[in-house]
Write a protein that holds these residues in place. Structure first.
Motif, PDB file in Angstrom:
ATOM      1  N   PRO A 158      32.870  70.957  88.505  1.00  6.90           N
ATOM      2  CA  PRO A 158      32.077  69.940  87.797  1.00  6.90           C
ATOM      3  C   PRO A 158      30.601  70.292  87.711  1.00  6.90           C
ATOM      4  N   SER A 159      30.077  71.077  88.660  1.00  8.50           N
ATOM      5  CA  SER A 159      28.649  71.382  88.626  1.00  8.50           C
ATOM      6  C   SER A 159      28.332  72.468  87.593  1.00  8.50           C
ATOM      7  N   ARG A 160      29.363  73.020  86.964  1.00  5.64           N
ATOM      8  CA  ARG A 160      29.140  74.070  85.944  1.00  5.64           C
ATOM      9  C   ARG A 160      29.582  73.612  84.555  1.00  5.64           C
ATOM     10  N   VAL A 161      29.663  72.268  84.370  1.00  7.85           N
ATOM     11  CA  VAL A 161      30.070  71.722  83.064  1.00  7.85           C
ATOM     12  C   VAL A 161      29.050  70.674  82.641  1.00  7.85           C
ATOM     13  N   VAL A 162      28.667  70.684  81.351  1.00  6.49           N
ATOM     14  CA  VAL A 162      27.844  69.609  80.791  1.00  6.49           C
ATOM     15  C   VAL A 162      28.519  69.174  79.497  1.00  6.49           C
ATOM     16  N   VAL A 163      28.609  67.856  79.291  1.00  3.40           N
ATOM     17  CA  VAL A 163      29.273  67.312  78.098  1.00  3.40           C
ATOM     18  C   VAL A 163      28.255  66.531  77.277  1.00  3.40           C
ATOM     19  N   ALA A 164      28.301  66.705  75.941  1.00  3.14           N
ATOM     20  CA  ALA A 164      27.465  65.896  75.050  1.00  3.14           C
ATOM     21  C   ALA A 164      28.334  64.928  74.267  1.00  3.14           C
ATOM     22  N   ASP A 165      27.993  63.649  74.334  1.00  2.00           N
ATOM     23  CA  ASP A 165      28.628  62.662  73.449  1.00  2.00           C
ATOM     24  C   ASP A 165      27.638  61.533  73.224  1.00  2.00           C
ATOM     25  N   ARG A 166      27.621  61.013  71.975  1.00  2.00           N
ATOM     26  CA  ARG A 166      26.620  59.986  71.680  1.00  2.00           C
ATOM     27  C   ARG A 166      27.039  58.603  72.173  1.00  2.00           C
ATOM     28  N   ASN A 167      28.257  58.446  72.678  1.00  2.00           N
ATOM     29  CA  ASN A 167      28.722  57.137  73.165  1.00  2.00           C
ATOM     30  C   ASN A 167      28.591  57.058  74.682  1.00  2.00           C
ATOM     31  N   GLU A 168      27.835  56.048  75.135  1.00  2.00           N
ATOM     32  CA  GLU A 168      27.569  55.909  76.570  1.00  2.00           C
ATOM     33  C   GLU A 168      28.881  55.743  77.362  1.00  2.00           C
ATOM     34  N   ALA A 169      29.841  54.980  76.810  1.00  2.00           N
ATOM     35  CA  ALA A 169      31.088  54.745  77.549  1.00  2.00           C
ATOM     36  C   ALA A 169      31.814  56.066  77.820  1.00  2.00           C
ATOM     37  N   LYS A 170      31.763  56.976  76.837  1.00  2.00           N
ATOM     38  CA  LYS A 170      32.433  58.273  77.037  1.00  2.00           C
ATOM     39  C   LYS A 170      31.656  59.117  78.049  1.00  2.00           C
ATOM     40  N   ARG A 171      30.317  59.047  77.977  1.00  2.00           N
ATOM     41  CA  ARG A 171      29.526  59.808  78.965  1.00  2.00           C
ATOM     42  C   ARG A 171      29.855  59.330  80.378  1.00  2.00           C
TER      43      ARG A 171
END
Ligand SMILES: NC(=O)c1ccc[n+]([C@@H]2O[C@H](COP(=O)([O-])OP(=O)(O)OC[C@H]3O[C@@H](n4cnc5c(N)ncnc54)[C@H](OP(=O)(O)O)[C@@H]3O)[C@@H](O)[C@H]2O)c1
Length: 283
Positions: free
Chosen positions: A32-45
């Motif tokens: 998990p410390s080597r992954v970053v996710v982009a999404d514009r929806n707060e619920a998904k973040r």
């Protein structure tokens, strides 16, 4: 195992990204410390944060996060493109703006979008590997096609294969045409199974069964039949079907109706329509 997958920026945190990232974390192939996710929806973040993964609002912020992870790891990362094909032209400049000089592998899930088209839209030093997963990846029973496209080098599919092996079966194919066919057969494939289930449940109810009895019976039957096919010793669906079709029996009466109605030919036409639509969407 987790060290083997390079740092990863996931662009789009929808259904497929959730299945792949959360499945990979469960399996221990992703750190998990080597992954970053982009999404514009707060619920998904929030879903990703709950699993210990950094989640940001924009593709540009994900690229900045990836660059920071690359510096910490002393290793070039990869990008998993998990947006809809229609979003490519909107998202590409956001990625390009924060890309920097590094040459990276981009694993594109975009149905129907050729490697050449994705590389052109991105306009950065990207080596495109295409992958075509399906939704059972959510329960780590997916089937994912992977292909190296013209901009990628030998060995560039390695991380994609590891990533998708954590959530099911991986099929490495030779050409993008094969991947497009896999999209229609396996990417959309779960919908064929659900369609059959709906029709069988409706027929059972129509013939007098209480609906919830029909539902429980059909779901257990299709799940059991799928599992039987998946066993190494019993993969041939034709042989399995013959084994339950005795001469003069109930199953033969049913199969005769399906054959007379041209159901196999209809499925063939449905797959072709899926392939054609994928090409339209990706054009
Ligand atoms: N689902 C399947 O069965 C399947 C099978 C094979 C391949 N694929 C491929 O997998 C890809 C992803 O599919 P999916 O079903 O996971 O799609 P999805 O649920 O729409 O996920 C994409 C996510 O990215 C977000 N997003 C889009 N543009 C953004 C931006 N500029 N900044 C931040 N976030 C952004 C979307 O937000 P909004 O919802 O607000 O737009 C959405 O949350 C597609 O290319 C599809 O062709 C899917």
């Amino acid at each position: 195992m987790a060290e083997n997958i390079p740092p990863l920026a996931v662009i789009g945190g929808g259904n497929m990204a959730q299945a792949i990232v959360l499945g990979g974390l469960d399996a221990g192939t992703l750190d998990p410390s080597r992954v970053v996710v982009a999404d514009r929806n707060e619920a998904k973040r929030e879903l990703f944060r709950a699993a210990g993964v950094e989640a940001v609002a924009t593709p540009g912020d994900a690229m900045s996060g990836l660059c920071a992870m690359e510096r910490a790891a002393g290793e070039i990362g990869q990008v998993l493109l998990a947006i809809k094909p229609q979003s490519l032209d909107e998202v590409a400049p956001m990625l390009a703006g924060a890309w920097g000089d590094a040459e990276r592998v981009v694993i594109s899930l975009l149905a129907g979008v050729s490697g050449e088209r994705a590389a052109r839209a991105l306009g950065v030093a990207a080596r495109i590997v295409r992958a075509m997963p399906n939704t059972p990846a959510r329960i780590r029973r997916g089937a994912t096609g992977v292909v190296r496209t013209g901009s990628a080098k030998e060995g560039d599919t390695r991380a994609a294969v590891q990533l998708f092996a954590a959530v099911g079966e991986v099929l490495e194919v030779e050409t993008e045409t094969h991947l497009d066919v896999l999209g229609a057969v396996a990417g959309s494939g779960p919908a064929y199974a659900f369609y059959l289930a709906e029709a069988m449940i409706d027929a059972g109810e129509g013939a007098g069964l209480p609906r919830e009895v029909a539902e429980r019976a059909v779901i257990a039957t299709l799940a059991g039949a799928g599992e039987l096919m998946a066993r190494d010793s019993a993969r041939d669906p034709g042989a399995l079907r013959a084994a339950v079709t005795s001469r003069g029996g109930i199953t033969l009466a049913a199969m005769t109706v399906l054959d007379a109605a041209g159901v196999k030919e209809t499925i063939d036409a449905a797959v072709q329509a899926g392939i054609d639509r994928g090409r339209e969407l990706g054009a």
